[in-house]
Design an enzyme around this catalytic site. Structure first.
Site, PDB file in Angstrom:
ATOM      1  N   SER A 196      29.129  24.241  92.133  1.00 15.41           N
ATOM      2  CA  SER A 196      30.379  25.128  91.766  1.00 15.41           C
ATOM      3  C   SER A 196      30.577  25.436  90.463  1.00 15.41           C
ATOM      4  O   SER A 196      31.609  26.581  89.790  1.00 15.41           O
ATOM      5  CB  SER A 196      32.021  23.157  91.866  1.00 15.41           C
ATOM      6  OG  SER A 196      31.712  22.530  91.501  1.00 15.41           O
ATOM      7  N   ASP A 206      40.208  21.983  84.586  1.00 14.67           N
ATOM      8  CA  ASP A 206      39.777  20.779  84.966  1.00 14.67           C
ATOM      9  C   ASP A 206      39.634  19.613  84.830  1.00 14.67           C
ATOM     10  O   ASP A 206      38.893  19.159  83.629  1.00 14.67           O
ATOM     11  CB  ASP A 206      40.769  21.119  87.173  1.00 14.67           C
ATOM     12  CG  ASP A 206      38.876  21.448  87.515  1.00 14.67           C
ATOM     13  OD1 ASP A 206      37.230  20.904  86.753  1.00 14.67           O
ATOM     14  OD2 ASP A 206      38.657  22.303  88.173  1.00 14.67           O
ATOM     15  N   HIS A 212      35.777  20.367  85.672  1.00 16.53           N
ATOM     16  CA  HIS A 212      34.611  22.145  85.675  1.00 16.53           C
ATOM     17  C   HIS A 212      35.489  22.212  83.779  1.00 16.53           C
ATOM     18  O   HIS A 212      36.277  22.676  83.819  1.00 16.53           O
ATOM     19  CB  HIS A 212      35.485  22.953  86.351  1.00 16.53           C
ATOM     20  CG  HIS A 212      34.956  22.797  87.085  1.00 16.53           C
ATOM     21  ND1 HIS A 212      35.880  22.295  88.873  1.00 16.53           N
ATOM     22  CD2 HIS A 212      33.526  22.654  88.215  1.00 16.53           C
ATOM     23  CE1 HIS A 212      34.939  21.660  90.322  1.00 16.53           C
ATOM     24  NE2 HIS A 212      33.714  22.275  89.820  1.00 16.53           N
TER      25      HIS A 212
END
Length: 460
Positions: A148, A435, A438
């Site tokens: 991600s 978050d 990340h």
């Protein structure tokens, strides 16, 4: 009277005989006259020569050059036939053609006109074109693999819960719209492509709006929730690393169809391969084992991950890869979700996870050095651990105010679907994390600066 007449007749007869004897040819001359004169030998015989009747020498036409009379000819006799010059019965062979003489080299210039070799001013190549961002590296294509941290939205096309194509993700991206990037703005690879002058952002290979003309500049095959271990990707139904390599093989087929085999191969050879993964592997395996695996078990798992990464890199090399950038793990023990789930140490981080991350990075450095010893291969390691750790310990030096929790929701547990529709902090640029896992666009800028320095060494 009759006797006089007889005398006159006898005189006349005698005069006619004498005249005939004077004018008639001698037997030798008659024989010579009866024999035709031999024809002059010529190089190419004429077909009419056999049809010509022989003529006596006195009536024959003399050849153009005058002929000298042979010795012993008597004055007053008919001229004897001209004797031709002695010639070979067959024409002489033509001389062989003279070979063309090689061009004569130019005479050496005088000493005062010789240009010294140490001053090749006229032969020097033009200086490289300077980009507006002051980076003159030769990278024109980025090919990205991982999780991600570098997924621009490939998971939007997958049946997985690991998605970020909803708000508040992307509130600082172009158009303030969510794209599937797990951040408030651009990823580190987006800013890297922008700094290199390639394109503003790197599209995902599974993006339905991807244009064929963008393939030449590079794409991302990364998938959020993936890792070097296939079990990690299957946990969240993400693209495993081997599947990302399969998409890269499809990408190369498209490039070959668009630009031809030779140009496609050269494009892939000069591309930069960015590989960023491993955080999901460490977190899921460490948490799933409830920290009971111990150091030996985690060391074995670490060796397994490095071995897999080495095999993946070998496949990339076989498909044309020559330049590799390995992004190291951050201090994952200091992630907001690790602080929440694993307890806090003296500094608020889980020291065991940080040691695992540092150990994995040391093995990653060894792999990068090993690749650098291979012919025609180059590799670089991006030390994200050190810079994020430094920002965690001294946030004011990096213009940050919050480093222990994220900007979305409470910042302690929200990630992905649990962050959907949540309130965010007023100024994400002051946060280290967007978050609970990340980084923000501000943190990604720090990583981009490290990547730029490494890639510049690839093409120097």
């Amino acid at each position: 009277m009759r006797g006089f007449a007889i005398v006159v007749v006898a005189a006349l007869l005698l005069a006619g005989e004498l005249h005939c004897a004077r004018t008639a040819p001698s037997p030798a001359e008659a024989e010579t006259s009866a024999t035709p004169s031999p024809p002059l030998p010529t190089e190419t015989p004429q077909p009419e020569a056999p049809l010509q009747a022989p003529q006596p020498p006195r009536h024959a036409t003399a050849p153009p050059p005058p002929r000298r009379r042979p010795h012993g000819s008597q004055h007053g006799r008919a001229p004897s036939p001209a004797v031709p010059r002695r010639q070979d019965p067959s024409p002489p062979p033509l001389p062989p053609p003279r070979p063309l003489a090689p061009p004569r080299p130019d005479p050496p210039s005088p000493p005062w006109q010789v240009v010294p070799p140490q001053e090749p001013a006229l032969a020097a190549p033009p200086p490289p074109r300077v980009r507006a961002n002051n980076y003159t590296v030769g990278c024109t294509t980025l090919l990205i693999f991982g999780d991600s941290t570098v997924d621009p939205g490939n998971n939007n096309r997958l049946r997985t819960t690991a998605k970020a194509n909803f708000q508040p993700y992307g509130i600082n991206f172009y158009g303030r719209r969510p794209t599937g990037r797990f951040s408030n703005g651009r990823l580190a690879t987006d800013m890297l492509a922008d700094k290199l002058g390639i394109q503003r952002t790197v599209p995902g290979f599974l993006d339905p709006t991807l244009k064929l003309g963008q393939l030449r500049k590079g794409v991302s095959f990364a998938s959020a929730g993936s890792g070097y271990d296939d079990i990690t990707a299957s946990t969240l139904s993400a693209l495993p690393f081997r599947r990302q390599l399969w998409h890269f093989w499809r990408y190369k087929l498209l490039i070959r169809a668009l630009h031809g085999p030779r140009r496609a191969e050269r494009l892939v050879n000069r591309a930069t391969f960015v590989i960023s993964a491993g955080t999901n592997d460490m977190l899921l395996n460490y948490i799933a084992s409830n920290r009971s695996a111990g150091p030996i078990g985690m060391l074995r798992y670490e060796n397994n991950l490095i071995s897999r990464l080495g095999n993946y890199t070998q496949v990339m090399r076989m498909l044309g890869g020559r330049r590799f950038v390995f992004v190291g793990l951050p201090p994952i023990g200091c992630l907001p979700i690790a602080r929440t789930l694993l307890g806090r140490g003296p500094d608020g981080c889980d020291s065991n996870l940080n040691q695992l991350a540092a150990s994995f990075n040391s093995r990653l450095i060894q792999l990068s050095n090993f690749i650098n010893y291979q012919p025609r291969l180059r590799s670089a390691y991006i030390d994200t651990y050190t810079i994020i750790r430094a920002a965690t310990d001294n946030p004011q030096s990096y213009g940050l105010s919050e480093v222990s929790r994220g900007c979305c929701g409470s910042g302690m547990i929200e990630v992905g679907q649990t962050c959907r529709g949540r309130r965010t902090c007023p100024d994400p640029s002051k946060y280290l994390y967007w978050d609970a896992v990340h980084p923000t666009e501000t943190t990604n800028q720090l990583i981009t600066s490290l990547m730029l320095d490494s890639i510049a060494g690839f093409y120097s």
